[in-house]
Scaffold this motif. Structure first.
Motif, mmCIF file in Angstrom:
data_model
loop_
_atom_site.group_PDB
_atom_site.id
_atom_site.type_symbol
_atom_site.label_atom_id
_atom_site.label_comp_id
_atom_site.label_asym_id
_atom_site.label_seq_id
_atom_site.Cartn_x
_atom_site.Cartn_y
_atom_site.Cartn_z
ATOM 1 N N HIS A 185 0.816 -1.129 0.003
ATOM 2 C CA HIS A 185 0.062 0.037 0.036
ATOM 3 C C HIS A 185 0.979 1.381 0.215
ATOM 4 O O HIS A 185 1.941 1.348 1.157
ATOM 5 C CB HIS A 185 -0.870 0.074 1.239
ATOM 6 C CG HIS A 185 -1.872 0.913 1.338
ATOM 7 N ND1 HIS A 185 -2.108 1.873 0.312
ATOM 8 C CD2 HIS A 185 -2.529 1.533 2.265
ATOM 9 C CE1 HIS A 185 -3.145 2.660 0.735
ATOM 10 N NE2 HIS A 185 -3.399 2.495 1.965
ATOM 11 N N CYS A 186 0.743 2.174 -0.994
ATOM 12 C CA CYS A 186 1.463 3.208 -1.221
ATOM 13 C C CYS A 186 0.692 4.496 -1.222
ATOM 14 O O CYS A 186 0.415 5.055 -2.293
ATOM 15 C CB CYS A 186 2.132 3.337 -2.470
ATOM 16 S SG CYS A 186 3.238 1.840 -2.715
ATOM 17 N N PRO A 187 0.020 4.824 -0.021
ATOM 18 C CA PRO A 187 -1.051 5.757 -0.091
ATOM 19 C C PRO A 187 -0.705 7.316 -0.412
ATOM 20 O O PRO A 187 -1.417 7.955 -1.060
ATOM 21 C CB PRO A 187 -1.511 5.722 1.502
ATOM 22 C CG PRO A 187 -0.458 5.141 2.282
ATOM 23 C CD PRO A 187 0.214 4.403 1.309
ATOM 24 N N THR A 188 0.471 7.903 0.160
ATOM 25 C CA THR A 188 0.849 9.204 -0.603
ATOM 26 C C THR A 188 0.665 9.398 -2.085
ATOM 27 O O THR A 188 0.742 10.142 -2.541
ATOM 28 C CB THR A 188 1.986 9.829 0.227
ATOM 29 O OG1 THR A 188 3.101 9.147 -0.362
ATOM 30 C CG2 THR A 188 1.856 9.595 1.798
ATOM 31 N N SER A 189 1.520 8.234 -2.397
ATOM 32 C CA SER A 189 1.583 8.302 -4.000
ATOM 33 C C SER A 189 0.414 8.025 -4.789
ATOM 34 O O SER A 189 -0.050 8.658 -5.880
ATOM 35 C CB SER A 189 2.511 7.021 -4.221
ATOM 36 O OG SER A 189 2.652 6.611 -5.690
ATOM 37 N N ASN A 190 -0.408 7.353 -4.194
ATOM 38 C CA ASN A 190 -1.654 7.016 -4.782
ATOM 39 C C ASN A 190 -2.798 8.277 -4.826
ATOM 40 O O ASN A 190 -3.514 8.514 -5.977
ATOM 41 C CB ASN A 190 -2.538 5.704 -3.977
ATOM 42 C CG ASN A 190 -1.750 4.526 -4.420
ATOM 43 O OD1 ASN A 190 -0.832 4.449 -5.141
ATOM 44 N ND2 ASN A 190 -1.906 3.568 -3.271
ATOM 45 N N THR A 191 -2.522 8.970 -3.951
ATOM 46 C CA THR A 191 -3.400 10.090 -3.981
ATOM 47 C C THR A 191 -2.576 11.415 -4.943
ATOM 48 O O THR A 191 -3.162 11.992 -5.500
ATOM 49 C CB THR A 191 -3.326 10.712 -2.450
ATOM 50 O OG1 THR A 191 -2.450 10.750 -1.913
ATOM 51 C CG2 THR A 191 -4.466 9.912 -1.750
ATOM 52 N N SER A 215 -3.893 7.956 -8.351
ATOM 53 C CA SER A 215 -4.160 6.515 -8.840
ATOM 54 C C SER A 215 -5.518 5.824 -8.379
ATOM 55 O O SER A 215 -6.032 5.045 -9.063
ATOM 56 C CB SER A 215 -2.846 5.715 -8.417
ATOM 57 O OG SER A 215 -1.666 6.188 -9.050
ATOM 58 N N GLY A 216 -5.818 6.096 -7.124
ATOM 59 C CA GLY A 216 -6.999 5.363 -6.634
ATOM 60 C C GLY A 216 -6.636 5.149 -5.144
ATOM 61 O O GLY A 216 -5.958 5.233 -4.535
ATOM 62 N N LEU A 217 -7.949 4.297 -4.676
ATOM 63 C CA LEU A 217 -7.979 3.967 -3.182
ATOM 64 C C LEU A 217 -8.049 2.742 -2.740
ATOM 65 O O LEU A 217 -8.784 1.853 -3.263
ATOM 66 C CB LEU A 217 -9.288 4.649 -2.770
ATOM 67 C CG LEU A 217 -9.666 6.097 -3.101
ATOM 68 C CD1 LEU A 217 -11.185 6.369 -2.326
ATOM 69 C CD2 LEU A 217 -8.795 7.069 -2.296
ATOM 70 N N GLU A 233 -6.564 8.287 5.986
ATOM 71 C CA GLU A 233 -7.466 8.901 5.098
ATOM 72 C C GLU A 233 -7.939 8.293 4.028
ATOM 73 O O GLU A 233 -9.201 8.449 3.820
ATOM 74 C CB GLU A 233 -6.637 10.375 4.743
ATOM 75 C CG GLU A 233 -6.329 11.276 5.927
ATOM 76 C CD GLU A 233 -5.300 12.330 5.681
ATOM 77 O OE1 GLU A 233 -5.157 13.456 6.482
ATOM 78 O OE2 GLU A 233 -4.612 12.274 4.454
ATOM 79 N N VAL A 234 -7.016 7.424 3.428
ATOM 80 C CA VAL A 234 -7.699 6.473 2.326
ATOM 81 C C VAL A 234 -8.928 5.589 2.616
ATOM 82 O O VAL A 234 -9.765 5.523 2.265
ATOM 83 C CB VAL A 234 -6.610 6.032 1.345
ATOM 84 C CG1 VAL A 234 -7.040 4.938 0.643
ATOM 85 C CG2 VAL A 234 -5.675 7.215 0.849
ATOM 86 N N GLY A 254 -14.860 4.381 3.846
ATOM 87 C CA GLY A 254 -15.687 4.061 5.150
ATOM 88 C C GLY A 254 -15.138 3.370 6.165
ATOM 89 O O GLY A 254 -15.999 2.747 6.752
ATOM 90 N N GLU A 255 -13.804 3.271 6.202
ATOM 91 C CA GLU A 255 -13.295 2.474 7.349
ATOM 92 C C GLU A 255 -12.337 3.181 8.196
ATOM 93 O O GLU A 255 -11.360 4.330 7.536
ATOM 94 C CB GLU A 255 -12.111 1.509 6.826
ATOM 95 C CG GLU A 255 -12.742 0.405 5.770
ATOM 96 C CD GLU A 255 -13.447 -0.702 6.343
ATOM 97 O OE1 GLU A 255 -13.084 -1.029 7.576
ATOM 98 O OE2 GLU A 255 -14.312 -1.436 5.877
ATOM 99 N N ALA A 256 -12.458 3.212 9.507
ATOM 100 C CA ALA A 256 -11.367 3.997 10.587
ATOM 101 C C ALA A 256 -10.387 2.925 10.995
ATOM 102 O O ALA A 256 -10.620 2.266 11.590
ATOM 103 C CB ALA A 256 -12.218 4.589 11.470
ATOM 104 N N LEU A 257 -9.063 3.254 10.624
ATOM 105 C CA LEU A 257 -8.107 2.436 10.893
ATOM 106 C C LEU A 257 -7.616 2.893 12.343
ATOM 107 O O LEU A 257 -7.539 3.751 12.705
ATOM 108 C CB LEU A 257 -6.777 2.581 10.079
ATOM 109 C CG LEU A 257 -7.015 1.826 8.517
ATOM 110 C CD1 LEU A 257 -6.059 2.059 7.510
ATOM 111 C CD2 LEU A 257 -7.230 0.469 8.679
ATOM 112 N N HIS A 258 -7.392 1.865 13.389
ATOM 113 C CA HIS A 258 -7.083 2.017 14.660
ATOM 114 C C HIS A 258 -5.492 2.524 14.614
ATOM 115 O O HIS A 258 -4.644 1.782 13.739
ATOM 116 C CB HIS A 258 -7.256 0.805 15.469
ATOM 117 C CG HIS A 258 -6.963 1.089 17.038
ATOM 118 N ND1 HIS A 258 -5.858 0.837 17.681
ATOM 119 C CD2 HIS A 258 -7.807 1.272 17.821
ATOM 120 C CE1 HIS A 258 -5.978 1.333 18.853
ATOM 121 N NE2 HIS A 258 -7.008 1.622 19.043
#
Ligand code: GUN
Ligand code: ZN
Length: 433
Positions: free
Chosen positions: A288-294, A298-300, A336-337, A342-346
């Motif tokens: 998972h590469c979230p800063t790149s994907n935003t 690229s997508g969620l 944030e992704v 619709g999910e809140a990660l702990h």
């Protein structure tokens, strides 16, 4: 002489996605005994002080002692072009990335950027990176030499591509095989270094090249193989025109022997059900590469869905496509992704991803990613009050997780108070005024 690190210790006995936050082990007055590069003991500070009166004490007060962050997908040759404006994946590669990567045939430049990357990642608390190099063998040598000089556990491979890249930035099926094999034999298993077989992605490899690298992997199945998978919708459409026979993106790897339990697939956003089934069946890992994907649009990534399928998931910055070297910023982006899905990660899940989860994706969970006797002593010391904004929020916290979360969401390299790598305290650059 052993070193005794004191602080709030945080580690994991299990995966908090399966077991919940109770999978974490937090001791507000903990200690870690380090000697000869390894963690020798962990426990309450008072007990370890009594048991090891000869140890050199490093008292980090209320700071958190955690396993060093593990960045499971990064491109060290892109360090100098991080945060380049305004393009989507293929344009971004052609406009910024490929011209920069052309420079890495020069060993002096490759060494300069490898050194800069390790200085930056260590300053951000990251003790292990798994990197792409460029097509140039010199870039792989520079990476491993710099990692070795710092005593780091590090992984990388020569990025192979023989089409759809500019002149001077293409190899060939046979040279990719030969160079990769030579580099693997030179570096894999030296000190704490691992070679990773690295076809960039199917659009820049001919079927012949994928086949040659599949053959190399079959000869060295204990090595990891890393590549990119289903990152952007336009990329997938292009891939389909290049591989009209393929059932889906993953099939372009699978049909050439590039799908297996030691496979590491970056991004993996727009997956078909068959691709998810196959990744799960072979026990491959996705990153998972979230800063790149935003940043590149690229997508969620479907973290919850893929975790539910039992896939091993690592977390990564993907710099320079990613917009930060910080795994704290990366955890924030993952949060944030997930919220957008619709999910809140702990906080326990986020921290686990950046340490034990990433280590597991690299099949290094027995060596790094958690704090326990017998693990390598790669440790990050995190200040939970690193800025006034973070400090004032943490002051209101009624639990450890509530105190940690503002640092996850708002922290960066200013939160990194100290780093230990291979049992040695790393000299970090002085904070700027
Ligand atoms: N796909 C192929 N190469 C790259 C790269 O360098 N960065 C990202 N984000 N995606 C890629
Ligand atoms: Zn990448």
């Amino acid at each position: 002489m052993p070193d005794l690190l004191l602080g709030q210790t945080l580690t994991f006995a299990a995966d908090p996605f399966a077991e919940g936050p109770d999978a974490a082990r937090h001791d507000p007055h903990g200690a870690i005994l380090v000697q000869d590069g390894m963690i020798r003991a962990m426990g309450p500070a008072a007990d370890l002080r009594t048991a090891h009166p000869q140890a050199r004490v490093h008292d980090y007060g209320r700071a958190v002692l955690s396993a060093g962050f593990v960045d499971a997908h990064i491109h060290f040759p892109q360090t100098a072009i991080i945060a380049s404006w305004g393009k989507r994946l293929i344009d971004w590669l052609n406009t910024y990335t490929f011209p920069e990567e052309m420079r890495f045939g020069d060993p002096a430049y490759a060494t300069e950027i490898a050194a800069r990357t390790f200085d930056l990642t260590l300053a951000h608390g990251t003790t292990t990176i798994c990197s792409y190099a460029t097509i140039h063998p010199e870039s792989v040598d520079a990476f491993f030499q710099q990692a070795q000089a710092r005593g780091l556990r590090a992984l990388a491979g020569k990025t192979c591509m023989d089409r759809n890249a500019p002149d001077g930035l293409r190899d060939a099926p046979q040279s990719a095989y030969d160079d990769s094999k030579r580099l693997l034999e030179r570096w894999h298993g030296q000190d704490r270094l691992s070679y990773v077989i690295t076809p960039r992605f199917s659009p820049t490899s001919s079927p012949e090249q994928l086949e040659a690298l599949g053959a190399l992997w079959a000869e060295h199945p204990h090595c990891l193989m890393q590549t990119h998978l289903s990152e952007q919708v336009d990329e997938i459409a292009w891939l389909r025109s290049l591989y009209p026979q393929a059932r889906d993106y993953l099939d372009t790897y699978e049909s050439f022997g590039l799908l297996g339990p030691n496979g590491l697939y970056g991004h993996a956003i727009h997956l078909e059900p068959r691709e998810i089934d196959r990744l799960a069946e072979v026990d491959a890992a996705v990153v998972h590469c979230p800063t790149s994907n935003t940043f590149i649009g690229s997508g969620l990534f479907d973290l919850a869905g893929l975790k539910t399928r039992g896939l091993r998931v690592g977390l990564a910055t993907d710099t320079g496509g990613g917009s930060s070297f910080s795994m704290l910023r990366t955890m924030a982006a993952a949060y944030e992704v997930a919220q957008l899905r619709g999910e809140a990660l702990h906080p326990a899940q986020l921290w686990w991803l950046a340490t034990a989860g990433s280590a597991r994706s690299l099949r290094l969970q027995d060596r790094i990613g958690t704090l326990a006797p017998g693990m390598e002593a790669d440790i990050v010391v995190v200040d939970l009050e690193s800025t006034p904004a973070i400090a004032q929020r943490a002051a209101r916290a009624e639990s450890f997780w509530e105190a940690l979360f503002p640092t996850i969401m708002m922290g960066d390299d200013r939160a990194i108070r100290a780093v230990w790598a291979g049992g040695q305290k790393v000299t970090l650059p002085p904070a700027t005024e």
